[in-house]
Design a protein around this motif. Structure first.
Motif, short mmCIF file in Angstrom:
data_model
loop_
_atom_site.label_atom_id
_atom_site.label_comp_id
_atom_site.label_asym_id
_atom_site.label_seq_id
_atom_site.Cartn_x
_atom_site.Cartn_y
_atom_site.Cartn_z
N ASP A 278 -1.27 -24.00 -17.35
CA ASP A 278 -1.81 -25.20 -18.01
C ASP A 278 -0.99 -25.65 -19.23
O ASP A 278 -1.52 -26.25 -20.16
CB ASP A 278 -3.27 -24.99 -18.44
CG ASP A 278 -4.20 -24.85 -17.24
OD1 ASP A 278 -3.94 -25.52 -16.21
OD2 ASP A 278 -5.14 -24.06 -17.32
N ALA A 279 0.30 -25.37 -19.23
CA ALA A 279 1.16 -25.87 -20.30
C ALA A 279 1.39 -27.37 -20.13
O ALA A 279 1.62 -27.85 -19.00
CB ALA A 279 2.49 -25.13 -20.29
N ALA A 280 1.32 -28.11 -21.24
CA ALA A 280 1.57 -29.55 -21.21
C ALA A 280 3.04 -29.78 -21.59
O ALA A 280 3.40 -29.89 -22.76
CB ALA A 280 0.65 -30.27 -22.18
N ILE A 281 3.90 -29.83 -20.55
CA ILE A 281 5.35 -29.98 -20.76
C ILE A 281 5.72 -31.46 -20.79
O ILE A 281 5.38 -32.21 -19.89
CB ILE A 281 6.13 -29.26 -19.64
CG1 ILE A 281 5.85 -27.75 -19.71
CG2 ILE A 281 7.63 -29.53 -19.77
CD1 ILE A 281 6.47 -26.97 -18.58
N PHE A 282 6.42 -31.87 -21.84
CA PHE A 282 6.82 -33.28 -21.94
C PHE A 282 8.34 -33.46 -21.97
O PHE A 282 8.83 -34.58 -21.95
CB PHE A 282 6.20 -33.94 -23.17
CG PHE A 282 6.51 -33.27 -24.47
CD1 PHE A 282 7.69 -33.51 -25.16
CD2 PHE A 282 5.60 -32.36 -25.02
CE1 PHE A 282 7.97 -32.89 -26.35
CE2 PHE A 282 5.88 -31.73 -26.23
CZ PHE A 282 7.07 -31.99 -26.91
N GLU A 283 9.11 -32.35 -21.97
CA GLU A 283 10.57 -32.48 -22.04
C GLU A 283 11.25 -31.21 -21.56
O GLU A 283 10.80 -30.10 -21.88
CB GLU A 283 10.99 -32.76 -23.49
CG GLU A 283 12.49 -32.94 -23.70
CD GLU A 283 12.84 -33.16 -25.16
OE1 GLU A 283 13.53 -34.15 -25.45
OE2 GLU A 283 12.41 -32.36 -26.02
N VAL A 284 12.31 -31.37 -20.74
CA VAL A 284 13.18 -30.27 -20.35
C VAL A 284 14.61 -30.80 -20.43
O VAL A 284 14.97 -31.71 -19.69
CB VAL A 284 12.89 -29.75 -18.92
CG1 VAL A 284 13.85 -28.62 -18.56
CG2 VAL A 284 11.45 -29.28 -18.79
N LYS A 285 15.42 -30.25 -21.34
CA LYS A 285 16.78 -30.77 -21.48
C LYS A 285 17.72 -29.68 -21.98
O LYS A 285 17.29 -28.66 -22.53
CB LYS A 285 16.83 -31.96 -22.42
CG LYS A 285 16.61 -31.64 -23.89
CD LYS A 285 16.87 -32.87 -24.74
CE LYS A 285 16.85 -32.52 -26.23
NZ LYS A 285 17.18 -33.69 -27.06
N ASN A 286 19.01 -29.92 -21.77
CA ASN A 286 20.03 -29.01 -22.28
C ASN A 286 20.06 -29.12 -23.79
O ASN A 286 20.26 -30.20 -24.34
CB ASN A 286 21.40 -29.40 -21.69
CG ASN A 286 22.43 -28.30 -21.84
OD1 ASN A 286 22.42 -27.57 -22.82
ND2 ASN A 286 23.30 -28.19 -20.86
N SER A 287 19.87 -28.01 -24.49
CA SER A 287 19.82 -28.06 -25.96
C SER A 287 21.18 -27.85 -26.59
O SER A 287 21.35 -28.05 -27.78
CB SER A 287 18.84 -27.01 -26.49
OG SER A 287 19.33 -25.70 -26.28
#
Length: 300
Positions: A278-287
């Protein structure tokens, strides 16, 4: 793809016991903004001085426009604009008169002076004495001088060094404009990685006289695509405990976690795992950016 510059197995030293350049090879595609990146003393300026012939290429390892330098120069200077080290001006003269001196030496028409001043945004300041020019204005005038005669290639050594953020922005926007609108290929050296990252299409990283990476920004992205990934989600402190240690999770702030992964599948699996919790993920990107990649490449 046509290459404007091609260097094959270039080695050089001012003495046999201390090589400055060690078996350098790289290719600069036509139409690119090519960043030649390295720390101070890495060999950037020596390489660029060899490109313009001020240090001889005795082994004929360099080709520009597919010609050996011994065949290219001196006529080839009409197709190349270069700025190595700091440009020298007559401070008691105006920007226009400084430009006029160079254009007359090259038998160029006055229209060329007007054209390049408009290009670099100095037309309104053309009658101002050089001693009143800011450092950024002087650097733009220096680039204007390199643009006389409509060269196909610019070779620029640290053109933003010493400029304030506004001056860096001016030079960056100018170089991108020249590349996009005038079709000029630009070979530019720098140790200011965060600034250069905003304009280049291709790059080579040199460290202690050796090329550690050469290719496009896309190639670099692919190589380090999953090295460090930032996941933006609500309540990061809660969900960091759900991430396996193999991902080396690290809290960046209350809404982001950084992980490392070996593949796209690893990222997909982790995101699925977090969503099932139930994680609310709003972004996945190369840091990671060029600075981090540079440190990784030169360290290894």
């Amino acid at each position: 793809m046509e290459n404007i510059i091609r260097i094959q197995n270039l080695s050089f030293g001012f003495s046999k016991s201390k090589p400055v350049l060690k078996d350098i090879s790289l290719s600069v595609p036509k139409g690119s903004i090519f960043g030649f990146l390295g720390a101070n003393g890495a060999g950037k300026s020596t390489t660029m001085k060899m490109l313009i012939g001020s240090i001889p290429d005795e082994d004929n390892t360099i080709r520009i426009f597919e010609e050996k330098l011994s065949d290219l120069y001196p006529d080839g200077f009409h197709k190349i604009g270069s700025l190595i080290d700091t440009a020298a001006f007559y401070d008691h003269l105006s920007g226009w008169d400084n430009l006029l001196v160079i254009s007359r030496l090259r038998n160029l028409p006055l229209s060329e002076c007007e054209r390049v001043l408009h290009l670099v945004g100095l037309w309104e300041s053309r009658n101002m004495k050089m001693k009143r020019y800011s450092l950024g204005m002087k650097q733009r005038l220096a680039i204007a001088i390199t643009l006389l005669g409509k060269p196909d290639l610019l070779i620029l050594d640290e053109p933003v060094n010493g400029l304030d953020p506004n001056g860096m922005l001016e030079i960056r926007e100018l170089l991108i404009k020249l590349n996009k609108e005038e079709g000029v290929t630009i070979f530019i050296s720098s140790h200011l990685l965060q600034e250069i990252e905003k304009m280049i299409t291709h790059l080579a990283i040199i460290s202690h006289g050796e090329i550690r990476f050469a290719g496009s920004i896309k190639d670099l992205n692919e190589m380090y695509r999953y090295n460090r990934i930032k996941i933006g989600l609500n309540d990061a402190a809660v969900f960091i405990n759900e991430i396996p240690e193999s991902y080396s999770p690290k809290m960046l702030n209350e809404t982001s976690i950084e992980v490392t992964a070996a593949s796209r599948e690893d990222i997909t699996d982790l995101v699925k795992k977090l969503i099932l919790k139930d994680a609310a993920i709003f972004e996945v990107k190369n840091s990671a950016g060029l600075e981090e990649w540079f440190m990784e490449i030169t360290k290894n």
